[in-house]
Design an enzyme around this catalytic site. Sequence first.
Site, short mmCIF file in Angstrom:
data_model
loop_
_atom_site.label_atom_id
_atom_site.label_comp_id
_atom_site.label_asym_id
_atom_site.label_seq_id
_atom_site.Cartn_x
_atom_site.Cartn_y
_atom_site.Cartn_z
N HIS A 117 -0.68 -3.00 6.15
CA HIS A 117 0.51 -2.14 6.11
C HIS A 117 1.71 -2.73 6.84
O HIS A 117 2.72 -2.04 7.02
CB HIS A 117 0.22 -0.74 6.67
CG HIS A 117 -0.73 0.05 5.83
ND1 HIS A 117 -0.78 1.43 5.87
CD2 HIS A 117 -1.67 -0.32 4.93
CE1 HIS A 117 -1.71 1.87 5.03
NE2 HIS A 117 -2.27 0.81 4.45
N ASP B 71 0.81 -1.22 0.00
CA ASP B 71 0.00 0.00 0.00
C ASP B 71 0.86 1.28 0.00
O ASP B 71 1.66 1.49 0.91
CB ASP B 71 -0.90 0.03 1.23
CG ASP B 71 -1.84 -1.16 1.31
OD1 ASP B 71 -1.37 -2.30 1.16
OD2 ASP B 71 -3.03 -0.95 1.55
N GLU C 227 -4.34 2.57 -2.87
CA GLU C 227 -5.55 3.14 -2.27
C GLU C 227 -5.31 4.15 -1.16
O GLU C 227 -6.25 4.80 -0.74
CB GLU C 227 -6.44 2.01 -1.75
CG GLU C 227 -5.92 1.32 -0.52
CD GLU C 227 -7.06 0.93 0.42
OE1 GLU C 227 -8.22 1.00 0.03
OE2 GLU C 227 -6.74 0.58 1.57
N ASN C 228 -4.07 4.32 -0.71
CA ASN C 228 -3.77 5.30 0.34
C ASN C 228 -2.89 6.44 -0.16
O ASN C 228 -2.32 7.18 0.64
CB ASN C 228 -3.08 4.63 1.53
CG ASN C 228 -3.95 3.62 2.24
OD1 ASN C 228 -3.59 2.46 2.37
ND2 ASN C 228 -5.11 4.03 2.71
N HIS D 44 -10.56 1.94 0.75
CA HIS D 44 -10.51 3.40 0.60
C HIS D 44 -10.67 3.85 -0.86
O HIS D 44 -10.41 5.02 -1.16
CB HIS D 44 -9.19 3.94 1.15
CG HIS D 44 -9.04 3.80 2.63
ND1 HIS D 44 -9.83 4.47 3.52
CD2 HIS D 44 -8.18 3.05 3.38
CE1 HIS D 44 -9.49 4.15 4.76
NE2 HIS D 44 -8.49 3.28 4.70
N HIS E 116 -7.18 -7.77 -0.59
CA HIS E 116 -7.12 -6.66 0.37
C HIS E 116 -7.99 -7.03 1.57
O HIS E 116 -9.21 -6.90 1.54
CB HIS E 116 -7.63 -5.39 -0.31
CG HIS E 116 -7.26 -4.13 0.41
ND1 HIS E 116 -6.01 -3.55 0.29
CD2 HIS E 116 -7.96 -3.34 1.25
CE1 HIS E 116 -5.97 -2.45 1.01
NE2 HIS E 116 -7.14 -2.30 1.61
N HIS F 283 -3.45 -4.31 2.85
CA HIS F 283 -4.37 -3.64 3.78
C HIS F 283 -3.80 -3.40 5.16
O HIS F 283 -4.03 -2.33 5.75
CB HIS F 283 -5.68 -4.42 3.92
CG HIS F 283 -6.65 -3.78 4.89
ND1 HIS F 283 -7.22 -2.54 4.68
CD2 HIS F 283 -7.16 -4.23 6.08
CE1 HIS F 283 -8.04 -2.25 5.68
NE2 HIS F 283 -8.01 -3.24 6.55
#
Length: 261
Positions: A179, A8, A39-40, A68, A152, A177
């Site tokens: 991290h 991520d 997504e982040n 997200h 995820h 997801h």
Amino acid sequence: MRILFIGDIVGHGGRKAVQALSPQLQSEFGCDFCIANGENMAGGNGMTKPLLSEFTPEMVDVFTSGDHTWDQREFPGQIDALPNVLRPANFHRSQPGRGWGVFTARNGIKVGVVNVIGRVFIKLNTDSPFDVVDQAVAELRQETPIIFVDFHGEATSEKIALGYYLDGRVSAVIGTHTHVPTADSRILPHGTAFQCDAGMVGARYSVLGREAAPVIENFRTGMPARFAVCEESVTLDGLVVTVDETTGLATEIQRVSRDFN
């Protein structure tokens, strides 16, 4: 062939780290294709078309996402114009975007990529990832035996179960997801590479890429706080998977971690 998978991407620092390090890593490991979960990237929450345009094909070939995906309110109207961006395939079929696709690597070989999201501990109304991934894999295998799945999800048990469910049918099942990179990279009995979580591209002195102090205060007192992204001392976490081009099965999986600044 070898494929680089990047965890991520968190915030501005994560974007800059991928832009700088991904081409270097692909050259070092002889990779012809790169997948990254994006997504982040927009301040820790979601994606936008302008931010995705910062990346060239030499940096990242395909972006996956997760819970997200729609955090940036303009993104639902942008995703259909972004052919290399996937959203979880088990989102409701009415939602924009797509959850899988076939892409061409720099060596001319086709690579299928699937993005699904877990249901355990994730508060979204989604279809079963197991049922949806069956449909995706059946469609992709008509074009290529090389298939990567970004799962995820929060629960390690759910990720491991999907890995065994797809063992021998896809090249790799890689979790995103949480991290936090897990130490369980392996080749499953029937030839699918697996790792519960690839980790993140974010600050190593942080709580999942966020400044530690407000997160600690929230846990300690229960009071809401703004979790600002920490942009310094960024590390890129990911892995390199070697795949047999004929069978689509994995022969090696190697964890990668590189400091950016």
